[in-house]
Motif scaffolding. Structure first.
Motif, mmCIF file in Angstrom:
data_model
loop_
_atom_site.group_PDB
_atom_site.id
_atom_site.type_symbol
_atom_site.label_atom_id
_atom_site.label_comp_id
_atom_site.label_asym_id
_atom_site.label_seq_id
_atom_site.Cartn_x
_atom_site.Cartn_y
_atom_site.Cartn_z
ATOM 1 N N ASP A 181 0.820 -1.213 0.000
ATOM 2 C CA ASP A 181 0.000 0.000 0.000
ATOM 3 C C ASP A 181 0.854 1.263 0.000
ATOM 4 O O ASP A 181 0.362 2.343 0.352
ATOM 5 C CB ASP A 181 -0.922 0.006 1.238
ATOM 6 N N ASP A 182 2.100 1.141 -0.383
ATOM 7 C CA ASP A 182 3.011 2.286 -0.388
ATOM 8 C C ASP A 182 2.669 3.193 -1.567
ATOM 9 O O ASP A 182 2.898 2.828 -2.725
ATOM 10 C CB ASP A 182 4.453 1.780 -0.506
ATOM 11 N N PRO A 183 2.115 4.394 -1.311
ATOM 12 C CA PRO A 183 1.686 5.259 -2.415
ATOM 13 C C PRO A 183 2.833 5.743 -3.298
ATOM 14 O O PRO A 183 2.655 5.892 -4.510
ATOM 15 C CB PRO A 183 0.994 6.429 -1.709
ATOM 16 N N LEU A 184 4.007 5.988 -2.722
ATOM 17 C CA LEU A 184 5.135 6.452 -3.520
ATOM 18 C C LEU A 184 5.652 5.342 -4.424
ATOM 19 O O LEU A 184 5.942 5.570 -5.606
ATOM 20 C CB LEU A 184 6.256 6.960 -2.619
ATOM 21 N N LEU A 185 5.757 4.145 -3.884
ATOM 22 C CA LEU A 185 6.206 3.003 -4.682
ATOM 23 C C LEU A 185 5.244 2.769 -5.848
ATOM 24 O O LEU A 185 5.667 2.569 -6.995
ATOM 25 C CB LEU A 185 6.291 1.754 -3.812
ATOM 26 N N LEU B 60 6.172 3.203 -9.923
ATOM 27 C CA LEU B 60 6.049 2.057 -10.824
ATOM 28 C C LEU B 60 5.018 2.312 -11.921
ATOM 29 O O LEU B 60 5.248 1.985 -13.087
ATOM 30 C CB LEU B 60 5.684 0.798 -10.033
ATOM 31 N N GLN B 61 3.885 2.882 -11.561
ATOM 32 C CA GLN B 61 2.800 2.992 -12.526
ATOM 33 C C GLN B 61 2.902 4.208 -13.449
ATOM 34 O O GLN B 61 2.223 4.253 -14.469
ATOM 35 C CB GLN B 61 1.450 3.024 -11.785
ATOM 36 N N ARG B 62 3.746 5.160 -13.126
ATOM 37 C CA ARG B 62 3.781 6.380 -13.929
ATOM 38 C C ARG B 62 5.029 6.525 -14.799
ATOM 39 O O ARG B 62 5.166 7.504 -15.526
ATOM 40 C CB ARG B 62 3.675 7.605 -12.996
ATOM 41 N N PHE B 63 5.945 5.561 -14.711
ATOM 42 C CA PHE B 63 7.163 5.652 -15.499
ATOM 43 C C PHE B 63 7.221 4.524 -16.531
ATOM 44 O O PHE B 63 6.592 3.482 -16.372
ATOM 45 C CB PHE B 63 8.395 5.602 -14.586
ATOM 46 N N PRO B 64 7.993 4.716 -17.612
ATOM 47 C CA PRO B 64 8.053 3.724 -18.697
ATOM 48 C C PRO B 64 8.646 2.384 -18.260
ATOM 49 O O PRO B 64 9.352 2.288 -17.266
ATOM 50 C CB PRO B 64 8.956 4.410 -19.746
ATOM 51 N N ASP B 65 8.380 1.357 -19.082
ATOM 52 C CA ASP B 65 8.860 -0.002 -18.809
ATOM 53 C C ASP B 65 10.373 -0.098 -18.759
ATOM 54 O O ASP B 65 10.920 -1.021 -18.150
ATOM 55 C CB ASP B 65 8.358 -0.969 -19.899
ATOM 56 N N PHE C 229 13.058 11.850 -1.751
ATOM 57 C CA PHE C 229 11.813 12.608 -1.657
ATOM 58 C C PHE C 229 11.701 13.272 -0.286
ATOM 59 O O PHE C 229 11.925 12.640 0.746
ATOM 60 C CB PHE C 229 10.597 11.698 -1.877
ATOM 61 N N VAL C 230 11.364 14.549 -0.295
ATOM 62 C CA VAL C 230 11.104 15.294 0.939
ATOM 63 C C VAL C 230 9.708 15.904 0.798
ATOM 64 O O VAL C 230 9.521 16.874 0.071
ATOM 65 C CB VAL C 230 12.132 16.416 1.168
ATOM 66 N N GLU C 231 8.736 15.320 1.475
ATOM 67 C CA GLU C 231 7.359 15.774 1.309
ATOM 68 C C GLU C 231 6.705 15.978 2.675
ATOM 69 O O GLU C 231 6.489 15.020 3.424
ATOM 70 C CB GLU C 231 6.581 14.777 0.450
ATOM 71 N N LEU C 232 6.416 17.239 2.962
ATOM 72 C CA LEU C 232 5.859 17.623 4.252
ATOM 73 C C LEU C 232 4.464 18.192 4.066
ATOM 74 O O LEU C 232 3.906 18.147 2.970
ATOM 75 C CB LEU C 232 6.781 18.666 4.912
ATOM 76 N N GLU C 233 3.897 18.742 5.132
ATOM 77 C CA GLU C 233 2.583 19.372 5.012
ATOM 78 C C GLU C 233 2.635 20.491 3.973
ATOM 79 O O GLU C 233 3.651 21.168 3.812
ATOM 80 C CB GLU C 233 2.118 19.906 6.370
ATOM 81 N N GLU C 234 1.559 20.685 3.245
ATOM 82 C CA GLU C 234 1.560 21.592 2.101
ATOM 83 C C GLU C 234 1.859 23.039 2.466
ATOM 84 O O GLU C 234 2.308 23.821 1.624
ATOM 85 C CB GLU C 234 0.223 21.503 1.362
ATOM 86 N N ILE D 235 13.532 15.732 -4.487
ATOM 87 C CA ILE D 235 12.192 16.018 -5.008
ATOM 88 C C ILE D 235 11.204 16.273 -3.882
ATOM 89 O O ILE D 235 11.170 15.555 -2.877
ATOM 90 C CB ILE D 235 11.664 14.846 -5.863
ATOM 91 N N SER D 236 10.381 17.294 -4.076
ATOM 92 C CA SER D 236 9.218 17.513 -3.216
ATOM 93 C C SER D 236 8.029 17.825 -4.127
ATOM 94 O O SER D 236 8.036 18.824 -4.844
ATOM 95 C CB SER D 236 9.435 18.670 -2.240
ATOM 96 N N ARG D 237 7.043 16.931 -4.125
ATOM 97 C CA ARG D 237 5.830 17.182 -4.916
ATOM 98 C C ARG D 237 4.846 18.071 -4.165
ATOM 99 O O ARG D 237 3.867 18.543 -4.745
ATOM 100 C CB ARG D 237 5.146 15.850 -5.261
ATOM 101 N N THR D 238 5.108 18.296 -2.888
ATOM 102 C CA THR D 238 4.131 19.005 -2.052
ATOM 103 C C THR D 238 4.592 20.370 -1.570
ATOM 104 O O THR D 238 3.772 21.163 -1.103
ATOM 105 C CB THR D 238 3.803 18.142 -0.815
#
Length: 315
Positions: free
Chosen positions: A129-133, A137-142, A176-181, A236-239
């Motif tokens: 259930d790891d959202p980052l994993l 996996l699902q958003r990058f090419p094979d 990845f460094v992702e904290l409260e928005e 990377i920080s997406r947030t």
């Protein structure tokens, strides 16, 4: 969907035969998707149950071939499409079908990244259930090979690494460094970074420390194996926005404002798997720690069975 070639310190079939499984995965994915899409777009031609029955009765059918290949009822008899069909009802739109297929493919990947034919690792449920994993996996090419926090063994000492993406053109080490928005990251060369938010100001460990440690391990392995391949570091920080006066040496900082551009560049890489890329992956896997147990059903089978790889290569 990127390929998960190493997860923590779990055994993986990619370390068993690094040159075989990346291309095997791409072929299996395409075959299963084409077959699933055909069944979804032409449901009136044959039901899932009838299809399986026909395959069982056909001398050279898929399931017949599988049964001939499986040794001691191996757990790998289930193909990707069959796991989708178990839900009994396929979605109404192609977009939903693709997502359903990717979700089942994720489970298939986790199986490949935590087991071989005769050994298996006990996977922590958090990875399922790891959202980052799942995102990586699902958003990058094979053709992207992912090592998710692998544990290297260097001079008999375990070293947990950052996320490593091996693309056809480079190795990218990612933290990845992702904290409260509401938080803003203040980057610097010191041991800590400052975090400013409406609630409190605090410090976090500078992510460059672990990035440099991982880079040192990778470069030392490449040097020993006499391999030349570009190595890059990325924070990377997406947030959150990341403020800095100058970007760290040989390190890219990607925050919430620049992430989409970075991500698009990765997805637009149009290149097949490369021989040097696989050599690099093989070299890194060779220095990874793997903890596993022998499957009970394989206790009576000799440890060294050269025919096993050939017969079980798809599963």
């Amino acid at each position: 969907m990127a390929q998960l070639i190493k997860l923590q310190d779990y055994i993986t079939r990619y370390e068993w035969d690094t040159f075989r499984y990346p291309t095997q995965y791409i072929r299996l994915k395409k075959e299963n998707w084409d077959r699933l899409y055909e069944k979804w777009s032409q449901p009136e031609e044959k039901s899932s149950e009838q299809f399986i029955q026909d395959q069982e009765q056909e001398p050279g059918g898929l399931l017949s071939k599988l049964k001939d290949k499986l040794l001691k009822r191996s757990v790998y008899s289930e193909t990707i499409i069959e796991s989708v069909e178990e839900e009994n009802e396929l979605p109404s739109t192609e977009k939903e079908l693709k997502q359903q297929f990717l979700d089942h493919l994720l489970n298939f990947q986790l199986k490949w990244a935590t087991s071989t034919v005769n050994h298996q690792s006990i996977i922590d449920k958090k990875y399922k259930d790891d959202p980052l994993l799942k995102y990586l996996l699902q958003r990058f090419p094979d053709t992207y090979l992912l090592m998710y926090h692998p544990v290297f063994t260097i001079k008999q000492a375990p070293i947990e690494a950052d996320i490593i993406f091996i693309s056809p053109i480079e190795i990218e080490i990612i933290h990845f460094v992702e904290l409260e928005e509401s938080a803003v990251l203040m980057a610097g060369e010191e041991r800590t970074w400052h975090v400013e938010s409406p609630d409190e100001n605090r410090k976090i460990l500078n992510p460059l420390i672990s990035l440099k440690r991982t880079e040192k391990v990778i470069r030392s392995i490449l040097s020993v194996k006499e391999l030349s391949f570009p190595v890059k570091k990325t924070i990377i920080s997406r947030t959150n926005p990341i403020m800095f006066s100058s970007e760290p040496y040989q390190t890219r900082i990607v925050d919430k404002m620049s992430f989409d551009s970075w991500f698009l560049g990765k997805r637009q890489l149009n290149s097949p798997l490369k021989n040097d890329q696989i050599k690099v992956a093989e070299a890194l896997l060779g220095y990874c720690q793997s903890i596993s147990i022998r499957r009970p059903e394989w206790e009576d089978v000799p440890e060294e069975s050269p025919h096993i790889t050939e017969e079980m290569e798809e599963y």
